[in-house]
Scaffold this motif. Structure first.
Motif, PDB file in Angstrom:
ATOM      1  N   GLN A   2      -6.875   0.438   1.613  1.00 40.24           N
ATOM      2  CA  GLN A   2      -7.685   1.598   1.227  1.00 40.24           C
ATOM      3  C   GLN A   2      -6.928   2.908   1.426  1.00 40.24           C
ATOM      4  N   LYS A  22      -4.592  -2.078   8.962  1.00 42.65           N
ATOM      5  CA  LYS A  22      -5.920  -2.646   9.135  1.00 42.65           C
ATOM      6  C   LYS A  22      -5.793  -4.083   9.576  1.00 42.65           C
ATOM      7  N   SER A  54      -2.188  -5.834   9.039  1.00 40.93           N
ATOM      8  CA  SER A  54      -1.568  -5.588   7.726  1.00 40.93           C
ATOM      9  C   SER A  54      -1.662  -4.123   7.363  1.00 40.93           C
ATOM     10  N   ASP A  55      -1.071  -3.798   6.222  1.00 38.32           N
ATOM     11  CA  ASP A  55      -1.280  -2.482   5.644  1.00 38.32           C
ATOM     12  C   ASP A  55      -2.736  -2.343   5.243  1.00 38.32           C
ATOM     13  N   PRO A  94      -1.202 -12.435   7.705  1.00 33.97           N
ATOM     14  CA  PRO A  94      -2.634 -12.572   7.942  1.00 33.97           C
ATOM     15  C   PRO A  94      -3.379 -12.854   6.652  1.00 33.97           C
ATOM     16  N   GLU A 113      -6.422 -11.952   4.214  1.00 33.81           N
ATOM     17  CA  GLU A 113      -7.350 -10.854   3.971  1.00 33.81           C
ATOM     18  C   GLU A 113      -8.778 -11.379   4.043  1.00 33.81           C
TER      19      GLU A 113
END
Ligand code: FES
Lengths: 220, 438
Positions: free
Chosen positions: A147, A153, A143-144, B283, B285
């Motif tokens: 942070q 990331k 994913s993006d 995905p 988190e």
């Protein structure tokens, strides 16, 4: 008087048990190997499981817009997930999501920001770039990074990639960069221009070469 | 009727042999029992759940939200059956009980092992049972992981993906191994039937067989005796018989324990399958394994990335972090009884403070696992600004060495302190009694 040699014609119980156990173990192990052989089904390369091939059109992978063709104007520094869409034998559109490892990550950065080791020829004008979205570590979708703007990331073991520099690993356990996919522009559409430049997850280099050959042979 | 049974089954012999087995009276001896009861509850609730579960990952139309005729809402059958289960009366509750009991079983087993370790109950002649116990722990963890995957929501999907990746990371044989274990390339059509087979047949079978062996050995070898038994009757077995004294205690414990699990399950929801949704490319988190596998996860989070090629095999961080490292840790635990060279049989549970080095190694080992588990929270620590992306690995690596070392020396120091105090006490009481004698 005859002298009898002391001999015991019968095998002792202990010997018998040991021999029986040995035989059982051997037979057991041999049959286990046989069973394990059948545990692994044959893989058939169908068109929906093929990796992105030249000429595929990129479509949205997110649940809300799945299957809609991605327009160049939609791209930004925010990751957009895409599936490659090819044709089946009859020539109908077919999204290649039979293999979930086919999911792609698309970015558009201002000109000049994308630098080596990214293969700039495989981008569109050095602005739009496509990678495999599957982490080379254990195969999660990347994913993006919430942070750092413009970084990626992996949520699984916090692997970090830099999409402006060929998606090289900048943190965490992934062993290799994400594979870059060459793309070109066709009107407002994005089209795949060839195979991944490196082996994507889960292929090793030799497996990836073999897979490319298999795909070419099947499409020819 | 008793006589009729006795003549055929020799109940009285059974009675002498097994039913009068003496149980030591000490609360720490209940931990093993709790583990056993958990296993029983797990099997019962598991059977009930299996009655409504559909072990297949083929796509079917979601009956709760069918979509439209030309764009039907397709979800895996296993996920669909989990949704249906939640919609049944007490269905969600049953899933929660199963889940909570699994967690409590592992917790009880771990504390039970700690008791065995710290009191030296693993010493001769009980080494075999320590090893069987280790196997039980490993297979319990495997069973838990496979159980995780069965609802086949997005969380399960990502979990099994990582597990597949770990299996595939073994050098040379990895991809063959992963394909054999998970029915083909991920996620093959047969993945859920395969894991279902593991979770409800293979692994519980292994667990039951190991449990039976564990208990038979325990009955044969008897429990270690608590210290007070030494004073009451040296080298005699002291305790209450299974029938009729221990049984009511056990029943009470079972009921109390079942009650606590019910309470947990009623108020603390587990794993909301609806929230995670069916498998997708999005995905999750901060996905994390359960607490007892968090240490492996933490190790993976801070291991640097590398890849060696040896003779056509690839050794990567995945293999080292998720297979090699746990093997070393588990191997060390396996080796525990071999570190003890005593020739005599151990009868009595030892006072941990009489063995400061063993105690200190145990506590620092636990400290290490805790730090590694904390490392599993690396992304959260970074988003909470406790650490930064740049320094997280360094800090966590340093902690991984410093904290266990500090724990080791602190434990030894505290034990020495206790001992010095105790000796001073003894000297004092001795001098007092001597004074009184004069
Ligand atoms: S799968 Fe991406 S970091 Fe492990």
């Amino acid at each position: 008087m005859t002298r009898y040699r002391k001999q015991d014609p019968e095998i002792t119980r202990r010997r018998f048990i040991n021999a029986a156990m040995g035989t059982t173990a051997t037979v057991g192990i041999v049959s286990l190997v046989g069973v394990l052989g059948t545990a692994n089904p044959v893989f058939r390369l169908t068109r929906d499981k093929m990796p992105p091939v030249e000429g595929d059109i990129l479509v949205h992978a997110s649940a809300s817009k799945e299957g809609e063709i991605i327009k160049v104007s939609e791209l930004s520094e925010q990751l957009i997930r895409a599936w490659p869409m090819g044709k089946d034998k009859e020539g109908n559109n077919l999204i290649r999501k039979g293999d979930p490892n086919n999911v792609l990550a698309l970015y558009r950065f201002p000109k000049g920001q994308i630098i080596a080791p990214t293969n700039l020829e495989a981008t569109i004008d050095g602005e739009i770039v496509a990678y495999s979205d599957i982490c080379t570590h254990a195969g999660c979708s990347v994913s993006d990074d919430d942070q750092t703007e413009g970084q990626m990331k992996c949520p699984c073991h916090s692997g970090q990639y830099d999409p402006k520099r060929g998606c090289k690993v900048v943190g965490g356990p992934p062993p290799r960069p994400l594979a870059q996919l060459p793309i070109k522009q066709d009107g407002d559409k994005l089209v795949v221009a060839g195979f991944f430049l490196e082996n994507p997850y889960p292929f090793t280099e030799s497996e990836w070469e073999a897979r490319k050959e298999a795909v070419k042979a099947q499409l020819a | 009727m008793n006589q009729w049974l006795d003549e055929r089954l020799h109940i009285s012999r059974l009675n002498d042999k097994f039913l009068r087995k003496a149980f030591p009276v000490h609360h720490s001896f209940f931990l093993g029992e709790i583990t056993l009861f958990s296993l029983i509850i797990l099997i019962i609730t598991g059977i009930v759940l299996a009655l409504s579960y559909e072990p297949s990952n083929s796509l079917i139309v979601n009956s709760f939200d069918p979509g439209t005729a030309d764009k039907p809402n397709l979800i895996p059958a296993a996920y669909h059956s989990a949704l249906k289960m939640n919609a049944m009366p007490f269905g969600d509750m049953m899933r929660r009980v199963h889940h909570w009991t699994a967690n409590i079983m592992v917790a009880a087993a771990v504390i039970h092992m700690m008791r065995i370790y710290f009191t030296g109950a693993f010493k001769k002649p009980r080494e075999i049972n320590w090893w069987i116990g280790m196997l039980l722990l490993i297979f319990a963890a495997l069973t838990a992981v496979t159980g995780y995957i069965l609802p086949y929501d997005n969380y399960a999907y990502n979990t099994v993906k990582v597990v597949y990746g770990i299996a595939a990371s073994v050098p040379w044989v990895g991809s063959w191994l992963a394909q054999a274990a998970f029915a083909g390339n991920f996620p093959g059509d047969g993945i859920i039937p395969r894991i279902y087979g593991y979770h409800i047949m293979l692994l519980p079978g292994i667990l039951l067989a190991l449990t039976a062996a564990h208990m038979l050995l325990m009955i044969k070898q008897k429990h270690t005796q608590p210290q007070y038994a030494k004073r009451i009757a040296y080298k005699k077995i002291v305790g209450v018989p299974l029938l009729t004294q221990q049984t009511p205690i056990m029943l009470m414990l079972t009921l109390l324990f079942a009650g606590i699990i019910m309470l947990f399950s009623a108020f603390i929801p587990v794993h909301p399958v609806e929230f995670f949704g069916p498998p997708s490319t999005t995905p999750i988190e901060n996905i994390k394994p359960d607490w007892y596998l968090l240490w492996v996860f933490g190790a993976l989070a801070i291991i640097p990335s590398f890849e060696f090629h040896i003779l056509g095999g690839i050794i990567g961080s995945e293999f080292v972090g998720a297979i090699l490292l746990p093997t070393v840790v588990i191997g060390a635990m396996f080796a525990v009884p071999m570190l003890d060279r005593s020739k005599d049989n151990n009868y009595y549970a030892e006072n941990p403070t009489n063995h400061p080095v063993r105690l200190a190694i145990g506590t620092s080992f636990m400290a290490l696992l805790i730090i590694m588990s904390v490392a599993g929270y690396k992304p959260d620590l970074i988003s909470a600004n406790v650490l930064t992306t740049a320094n997280a690995n360094t800090v966590l690596w340093i902690l991984m060495f410093v904290v266990p070392a500090a724990t080791y020396f602190a434990t030894i120091g505290i034990v020495r302190g206790i001992r010095a105090l105790r000796e001073a006490d003894e000297r004092e009481s001795l001098s007092h009694s001597a004074a009184a004698d004069d």
